[in-house]
Design an enzyme around this catalytic site. Structure first.
Site, PDB file in Angstrom:
ATOM      1  N   TYR A 180       4.083   9.542 -12.060  1.00 53.70           N
ATOM      2  CA  TYR A 180       3.210   8.709 -11.314  1.00 53.70           C
ATOM      3  C   TYR A 180       2.487   7.565 -11.964  1.00 53.70           C
ATOM      4  O   TYR A 180       2.495   6.273 -11.490  1.00 53.70           O
ATOM      5  CB  TYR A 180       1.972   9.687 -10.699  1.00 53.70           C
ATOM      6  CG  TYR A 180       1.111   8.899  -9.485  1.00 53.70           C
ATOM      7  CD1 TYR A 180       1.778   8.527  -8.192  1.00 53.70           C
ATOM      8  CD2 TYR A 180       0.174   8.308  -9.946  1.00 53.70           C
ATOM      9  CE1 TYR A 180       0.800   7.752  -7.502  1.00 53.70           C
ATOM     10  CE2 TYR A 180      -0.911   7.751  -9.324  1.00 53.70           C
ATOM     11  CZ  TYR A 180      -0.478   7.358  -7.933  1.00 53.70           C
ATOM     12  OH  TYR A 180      -1.167   6.376  -6.909  1.00 53.70           O
ATOM     13  N   THR A 186      -8.547  10.861   1.282  1.00 53.49           N
ATOM     14  CA  THR A 186      -7.230  10.739   2.158  1.00 53.49           C
ATOM     15  C   THR A 186      -6.505  12.037   2.343  1.00 53.49           C
ATOM     16  O   THR A 186      -6.801  12.922   1.388  1.00 53.49           O
ATOM     17  CB  THR A 186      -6.191   9.538   1.634  1.00 53.49           C
ATOM     18  OG1 THR A 186      -5.845  10.085   0.452  1.00 53.49           O
ATOM     19  CG2 THR A 186      -6.960   8.244   1.425  1.00 53.49           C
ATOM     20  N   ASN A 241       0.865  -1.214  -0.009  1.00 55.20           N
ATOM     21  CA  ASN A 241      -0.025   0.203  -0.159  1.00 55.20           C
ATOM     22  C   ASN A 241       0.767   1.118   0.113  1.00 55.20           C
ATOM     23  O   ASN A 241       0.388   2.127  -0.417  1.00 55.20           O
ATOM     24  CB  ASN A 241      -1.003  -0.018   1.276  1.00 55.20           C
ATOM     25  CG  ASN A 241      -1.719   1.328   1.287  1.00 55.20           C
ATOM     26  OD1 ASN A 241      -2.461   1.610   0.629  1.00 55.20           O
ATOM     27  ND2 ASN A 241      -1.233   2.072   2.334  1.00 55.20           N
TER      28      ASN A 241
END
Length: 233
Positions: free
Chosen positions: A149, A182, A85
């Protein structure tokens, strides 16, 4: 005399990036059925989730310090579930991106994952284990401003595909969630100059539930990819 009843030990799961956000949600979701090893850069970072899940074991290590990682995995002889994760999102256009940004992103999101998996293969093989990789929608398509990314996440998907073929006794699942509510998402949205609207994003609990469902899928099936998208509002 009644025969002694022996309890079956719980399977063991190692979750990286477990201190907050999605990683902490995955820890909560897997906790009832697993012995947990919770990864983070430091034990102090794990304080809150360990208070919440006191039976979990801290596993603090910097994942790009490969000597430290090799030492940390030494005591792990058997591992049923490995959830990758941990990762970073340092975004920018190709014109604005530096070599350092590319290197750091690929290091954290891909190379560290590959090395930790390699080191844990004996423990995973011992249990016919399950590797779960938290990928991204960016691992399926690349958008402007997300090149480094997306490259790391496309690479992560390729890594999962190769691992699945090379280690047929293991199950390997790529999870491709859309944007998640988040702290990292708040930073991304702020950098985009947009108002943060939590209802636009998946909750960490929803994605964590998908991880648990993949892990609990009966052994006659191999969940290879799970794609989650927020419902348009």
């Amino acid at each position: 005399m009644n025969a002694a009843v022996t309890s079956t030990p719980k399977p063991t799961a190692l979750i990286t990036g477990a201190s907050r956000g999605l990683g902490a949600a995955i820890a909560r979701e897997l906790a009832p059925g697993h012995e947990l090893l919770l990864g983070a850069r430091s034990k102090d970072a794990l304080r809150d989730i360990l208070t919440e899940l006191p039976e979990a074991t801290p596993w603090p290590v910097e994942l790009t310090d490969y000597e430290a990682v090799a030492a940390a995995v030494g005591a792990v002889e058997r591992l049923d579930v490995l959830v990758h994760n941990a990762g970073i999102a340092d975004l920018g256009t190709i014109a604005e991106s530096s070599v350092t940004q590319w290197r750091n992103t690929l290091e954290a999101n891909l190379i560290a994952v590959a090395e930790l998996t390699r080191l844990l293969l004996p423990a995973l093989r011992a249990s016919n284990g399950h590797v779960v990789l938290i990928n991204s929608g960016a691992g399926l398509r690349a958008n402007a401003g997300w090149a480094s990314y997306a490259a790391s996440k496309f690479g992560l998907r390729a890594f999962a595909d190769a691992l699945r073929l090379e280690e047929p006794a293991l199950r390997v699942t790529s999870i491709h969630p859309g944007r998640i509510d988040t702290d990292m998402q708040r930073e991304i949205t702020a950098n985009e100059g947009r108002e943060y609207r939590p209802e636009e994003f998946l909750t960490p609990e929803t994605v964590a539930a998908a991880v648990r469902h993949a892990v609990e899928t009966p052994r006659d099936a191999h969940p290879t990819e799970i794609v989650l998208r927020p419902i348009a509002r």
